[in-house]
Design an enzyme around this catalytic site. Structure first.
Site, PDB file in Angstrom:
ATOM      1  N   ASP A  44       0.841  -1.195   0.000  1.00  0.00           N
ATOM      2  CA  ASP A  44       0.000   0.000   0.000  1.00  0.00           C
ATOM      3  C   ASP A  44       0.879   1.249   0.000  1.00  0.00           C
ATOM      4  OD1 ASP A  44      -2.887   1.168   0.677  1.00  0.00           O
ATOM      5  OD2 ASP A  44      -1.407   2.247   1.874  1.00  0.00           O
ATOM      6  N   TYR A  49       3.188  10.137   0.421  1.00  0.00           N
ATOM      7  CA  TYR A  49       4.209   9.563   1.315  1.00  0.00           C
ATOM      8  C   TYR A  49       5.620   9.932   0.852  1.00  0.00           C
ATOM      9  CZ  TYR A  49       0.384   6.461   2.878  1.00  0.00           C
ATOM     10  OH  TYR A  49      -0.799   5.938   3.337  1.00  0.00           O
ATOM     11  N   LYS A  78      -2.481   6.222  -4.021  1.00  0.00           N
ATOM     12  CA  LYS A  78      -3.579   7.132  -3.704  1.00  0.00           C
ATOM     13  C   LYS A  78      -3.354   8.513  -4.325  1.00  0.00           C
ATOM     14  CE  LYS A  78      -3.618   4.820   0.768  1.00  0.00           C
ATOM     15  NZ  LYS A  78      -2.176   4.535   0.892  1.00  0.00           N
ATOM     16  N   HIS A 111      -7.488   9.846  -1.645  1.00  0.00           N
ATOM     17  CA  HIS A 111      -6.849   9.718  -0.333  1.00  0.00           C
ATOM     18  C   HIS A 111      -7.719  10.270   0.804  1.00  0.00           C
ATOM     19  CE1 HIS A 111      -2.558   9.270   1.439  1.00  0.00           C
ATOM     20  NE2 HIS A 111      -3.460   8.978   2.347  1.00  0.00           N
TER      21      HIS A 111
END
Length: 277
Positions: A44, A49, A78, A111
């Site tokens: 994931d 990130y 996402k 997200h």
């Protein structure tokens, strides 16, 4: 390995590796590679990130080391709020693919819902276009409350397969889970171990002692036994292995009830009703 089936007939592994708050360096690469070598088939990721490059390298090295094909894996990323809007979705999707070094994703998520319902719906149209053009295998949402889902499902032509949310024994989200079950949308939990906070809980530790498993394994199994997909994060090889070694036992009804009773409606992340990046 356990799989969960979506309403469109596609399957997703019940346990995967999360990479939130992992630096974009060899720590991320090595964690992903080790996870794949240890049997994980779900990773994931997310653009925000900032580590998709190294996660992608870990995927490539993991495929080689485990002697499997890309199609054996289930990779999620996402769409971040900065890229919302129907006309921005494809470019953002391709950006994540390029960073990850992949030709397609198995799952692409919005997200957060954001605070603008019209923008949310407009953005979902962009994800629907990706799905209808067969550029992505599945589309879903993350951090959506019932109110957000009501708005989305009233307009959507493609129903999300999944809603990834905060879920752990201190935030059991019973009403949301029931809603998702009713609409045949799967729930997936991010940060199921609460950044290790839940692992200190006395009830969790007592159950772990009873069944000779670790507190983390108890929590991950609690997710599975609630039919919730989960993506515990770790970069420590032994913990990555431990978190995946959860398919040879289950919790009994009393243990499940004890864990459910820990609910405090306590969040460690933002409130989805208010968060806008």
């Amino acid at each position: 390995m356990n799989f969960t089936q979506f309403h469109n007939g596609n399957n997703m592994p019940s346990v995967g590796l999360g990479v939130f708050r992992v630096e974009n360096n060899d720590t991320a690469k090595d964690a992903v590679k080790h996870a794949i070598q240890s049997g994980y088939r779900s990773i994931d990721a997310a653009f925000i990130y900032g580590n998709e490059t190294k996660v992608g390298e870990g995927i490539a090295e993991g495929i080689k080391a485990a002697n499997i094909s890309r199609d054996d894996l289930f990779i999620t990323s996402k769409l971040w709020l900065d890229d919302y809007g129907k006309n921005n979705v494809k470019e953002a999707y391709e950006k994540s693919l390029n960073l990850l070094g992949l030709d397609y994703l198995d799952l692409y998520l919005m997200h957060w819902p954001g605070t603008d319902a019209d923008l949310m719906l407009n953005t979902w149209e962009g994800l629907e276009a990706l799905y209808n053009q067969q550029l992505v295998k599945n589309i879903g949402v993350s951090n959506f409350n019932i109110d957000h889902l009501d708005i989305l499902l009233n307009k959507a032509t493609v129903k999300p397969v999944l809603n990834q949310v905060e879920f752990h024994p201190y935030l059991t989200q019973t009403e949301l889970r029931n809603y998702l079950n009713k609409h045949d949308i799967k729930m997936e939990s991010w940060s199921p171990l609460m950044n290790a906070e839940i692992l200190q809980d006395e009830v969790v530790n007592n159950i772990a002692t009873e069944i000779n498993k670790s507190p983390a394994q108890v929590i991950i199994r609690w997710n599975i036994d609630h039919d919730v997909i989960t993506i515990p994060k770790s970069v420590t090889p032994s913990r990555i292995e431990e978190n995946y070694d959860v398919f040879n036992f289950s919790l009994n009804e009393e243990q499940m009830q004890q864990l459910d009773a820990l609910n405090q409606n306590k969040r460690i992340g933002p409130n989805p009703a208010e968060f806008n990046g």
